[in-house]
Design a protein around this motif. Structure first.
Motif, PDB file in Angstrom:
ATOM      1  N   UNK A 112       0.809  -1.226   0.000  1.00 43.42           N
ATOM      2  CA  UNK A 112       0.000   0.000   0.000  1.00 43.42           C
ATOM      3  C   UNK A 112       0.837   1.268   0.000  1.00 43.42           C
ATOM      4  N   UNK A 113       2.159   1.140   0.130  1.00 45.66           N
ATOM      5  CA  UNK A 113       3.020   2.331   0.188  1.00 45.66           C
ATOM      6  C   UNK A 113       2.874   3.219  -1.053  1.00 45.66           C
ATOM      7  N   UNK A 114       2.795   2.663  -2.273  1.00 42.24           N
ATOM      8  CA  UNK A 114       2.587   3.555  -3.423  1.00 42.24           C
ATOM      9  C   UNK A 114       1.335   4.420  -3.285  1.00 42.24           C
ATOM     10  N   UNK A 115       0.261   3.863  -2.741  1.00 44.47           N
ATOM     11  CA  UNK A 115      -0.962   4.645  -2.522  1.00 44.47           C
ATOM     12  C   UNK A 115      -0.758   5.663  -1.409  1.00 44.47           C
ATOM     13  N   UNK A 116      -0.082   5.247  -0.341  1.00 41.55           N
ATOM     14  CA  UNK A 116       0.167   6.147   0.781  1.00 41.55           C
ATOM     15  C   UNK A 116       1.001   7.354   0.370  1.00 41.55           C
ATOM     16  N   UNK A 117       1.889   7.174  -0.584  1.00 43.39           N
ATOM     17  CA  UNK A 117       2.784   8.259  -0.994  1.00 43.39           C
ATOM     18  C   UNK A 117       2.315   8.985  -2.249  1.00 43.39           C
ATOM     19  N   UNK A 118       1.185   8.570  -2.805  1.00 41.62           N
ATOM     20  CA  UNK A 118       0.742   9.145  -4.085  1.00 41.62           C
ATOM     21  C   UNK A 118       0.383  10.619  -3.985  1.00 41.62           C
ATOM     22  N   UNK A 119      -0.176  11.010  -2.846  1.00 41.22           N
ATOM     23  CA  UNK A 119      -0.508  12.427  -2.626  1.00 41.22           C
ATOM     24  C   UNK A 119      -0.349  12.725  -1.149  1.00 41.22           C
ATOM     25  N   UNK A 120      -0.155  13.994  -0.793  1.00 45.13           N
ATOM     26  CA  UNK A 120       0.161  14.345   0.602  1.00 45.13           C
ATOM     27  C   UNK A 120      -0.929  13.914   1.582  1.00 45.13           C
ATOM     28  N   UNK A 121      -0.483  13.477   2.736  1.00 46.03           N
ATOM     29  CA  UNK A 121      -1.392  13.121   3.820  1.00 46.03           C
ATOM     30  C   UNK A 121      -1.486  14.279   4.804  1.00 46.03           C
ATOM     31  N   UNK A 122      -2.708  14.557   5.258  1.00 44.56           N
ATOM     32  CA  UNK A 122      -2.885  15.579   6.285  1.00 44.56           C
ATOM     33  C   UNK A 122      -2.499  15.033   7.657  1.00 44.56           C
ATOM     34  N   UNK A 365      -5.673  -0.651   4.546  1.00 45.46           N
ATOM     35  CA  UNK A 365      -4.607   0.345   4.691  1.00 45.46           C
ATOM     36  C   UNK A 365      -4.826   1.504   3.724  1.00 45.46           C
ATOM     37  N   UNK A 366      -5.230   1.202   2.510  1.00 42.39           N
ATOM     38  CA  UNK A 366      -5.464   2.260   1.533  1.00 42.39           C
ATOM     39  C   UNK A 366      -6.686   3.102   1.908  1.00 42.39           C
ATOM     40  N   UNK A 367      -7.694   2.465   2.540  1.00 43.44           N
ATOM     41  CA  UNK A 367      -8.847   3.236   3.028  1.00 43.44           C
ATOM     42  C   UNK A 367      -8.415   4.151   4.181  1.00 43.44           C
ATOM     43  N   UNK A 368      -7.509   3.662   5.022  1.00 45.30           N
ATOM     44  CA  UNK A 368      -6.972   4.510   6.100  1.00 45.30           C
ATOM     45  C   UNK A 368      -6.238   5.708   5.513  1.00 45.30           C
ATOM     46  N   UNK A 369      -5.479   5.478   4.441  1.00 46.42           N
ATOM     47  CA  UNK A 369      -4.766   6.576   3.781  1.00 46.42           C
ATOM     48  C   UNK A 369      -5.744   7.630   3.269  1.00 46.42           C
ATOM     49  N   UNK A 370      -6.852   7.170   2.722  1.00 51.57           N
ATOM     50  CA  UNK A 370      -7.872   8.119   2.224  1.00 51.57           C
ATOM     51  C   UNK A 370      -8.408   8.959   3.374  1.00 51.57           C
ATOM     52  N   UNK A 371      -8.621   8.347   4.540  1.00 45.03           N
ATOM     53  CA  UNK A 371      -9.081   9.093   5.708  1.00 45.03           C
ATOM     54  C   UNK A 371      -8.050  10.132   6.134  1.00 45.03           C
ATOM     55  N   UNK A 372      -6.792   9.758   6.028  1.00 50.48           N
ATOM     56  CA  UNK A 372      -5.735  10.663   6.489  1.00 50.48           C
ATOM     57  C   UNK A 372      -5.495  11.817   5.529  1.00 50.48           C
ATOM     58  N   UNK A 373      -6.092  11.753   4.354  1.00 51.08           N
ATOM     59  CA  UNK A 373      -5.998  12.891   3.407  1.00 51.08           C
ATOM     60  C   UNK A 373      -7.118  13.905   3.659  1.00 51.08           C
ATOM     61  N   UNK A 374      -8.147  13.489   4.350  1.00 51.70           N
ATOM     62  CA  UNK A 374      -9.316  14.364   4.531  1.00 51.70           C
ATOM     63  C   UNK A 374      -8.978  15.568   5.397  1.00 51.70           C
TER      64      UNK A 374
END
Length: 374
Positions: A112-122, A365-374
């Motif tokens: 999931x790291x490529x998804x986690x790093x694809x755009x900035x996380x808040x 994990x990728x759904x968690x990443x989406x939450x962390x971008x919100x």
């Protein structure tokens, strides 16, 4: 790399508990650096093994930890159909030591790291990979001690032990101890001239049995099976031959405690019985081999609600096995268990995980990443 290929690489490393783990740590470090993620390699006091901690996103903001251990139990059991350190695929099943416990979780997180790093996380997502969990969670305390300098206080930690991707709110604590009694050898025809260490250990063993019976009377916590704390004598050894007075006897005991009870406390009577042998002329050694606290996360905790939303499953109240989650909670970090695989497959020949379980974990994990971008 796809999740199965990452798992294949991780299984290739025979990172057996209690042995050096530099090879697997270096590979994970290089993989993360290929996505511009810097990892902190945190050696333990052993000097030949280390934890790994990495942050994706702003480290000065509260975020979430994805926690797993890199070590596995030995694979010496009879019954393996093939090399346990070479991933073998049969349909949806992926066989190998550590597939369920718990390199499958590590592989899903790394995939999931490529998804986690694809755009900035808040909010950041931290990767915390430990060593020697299978020896009683010996590695992660060193990581937790460094946590304040590595990141802002986390919102929670997800410990990816195999749970069928159903979150678990609680588990028992555990403590294990080794007792060594040393007496004096001699010919069995003259017991008056020796000190029989096996006979002396009998008092200690009886104390362990008595404690185990007392614990069955409560206190109780119905979330666990069994609902009470427990104690058992796991190994005992001593003596050379029937006609030689045994000079040394060794006993190992283990206690598992429900929430609210220090897992070391049930060992008190056992230790007292051992220490009493000194008055009879015996030398006594007492060593705590491992100890970690119970986990108890409230069903109403935000982390429990988050995992319900991420997995689509209601959390399970409790399990009787232990994890590093209790140590995170004791360090002030809310913790919950959720990972791919099944604990019933762990520590057995032909351990396996399903490709669908890996996919579900990566999706979480990728759904968690989406939450962390919100």
């Amino acid at each position: 790399m796809q999740v199965v290929e990452i798992l294949r690489k991780l299984i290739d490393f025979p990172s057996i508990v209690g042995t050096p783990n530099g090879a697997i740590v270096s590979w994970i470090d290089a993989y993360l650096r290929s996505f511009a993620v810097e990892a902190h390699i945190l050696p333990g006091h052993e000097g030949d093994r280390a934890n790994l901690f990495a942050t994706i996103g702003p480290s000065d903001r509260p975020g979430y930890i994805l926690s797993g251990h890199m070590d596995v139990v030995p694979a010496n059991e009879a019954g393996w159909s093939a090399d346990p350190f070479v991933l073998r695929t049969e349909g949806e099943r992926l066989y190998g030591r550590g597939t369920s416990d718990m390199k499958g979780f590590l592989a899903a997180v790394l995939a999931a790291v490529p998804t986690l790093t694809a755009s900035p996380l808040a909010r950041p997502v931290h990767l915390a990979f430990s060593y020697d969990e299978e020896a009683g969670c010996r590695g992660v305390p060193h990581l937790l001690a460094r946590l304040p300098e590595l990141c802002a206080p986390p919102l929670g930690a997800i410990i990816g032990e195999p749970s069928g991707m159903q979150a678990i709110l609680a588990h028992k604590g555990k403590a294990a101890a080794r007792i060594i009694i040393k007496g004096r050898s001699g010919h069995s025809s003259r017991p008056d001239l020796g000190l029989n260490a096996v006979h002396a250990m009998a008092d200690v063993l009886n104390a362990a049995i008595s404690t185990a019976e007392d614990l069955m009377q409560g206190p109780f916590d119905g979330a666990f099976e069994p609902s009470y704390s427990s104690l058992q004598a796991g190994t005992i050894s001593g003596g050379q031959a029937v006609n030689i007075i045994p000079e040394v006897c060794t006993l190992e005991v283990e206690a598992r405690a429900i929430s609210g009870i220090d897992p070391v406390s049930p060992l008190a009577l056992v230790r007292n019985a051992a220490e009493a042998q000194k008055a009879r002329g015996f030398a006594v050694e007492w060593e705590i081999l491992s100890a970690y606290p119970a986990l108890s996360l409230a069903p109403t905790a935000p982390l429990a609600g988050l995992l319900r939303e991420l997995t689509g499953k209601a959390p399970l109240a409790a399990v009787s096995y232990g994890t590093e989650a209790g140590l995170y909670q004791r360090a002030g970090v809310d913790a919950i268990i959720c990972g791919p695989g099944d604990i019933a497959r762990a520590h057995k020949p032909d351990e396996f995980i399903l490709t669908s379980e890996l996919a579900a974990c990566q999706a979480m994990v990728e759904a968690l990443a989406a939450r962390c971008r919100a």
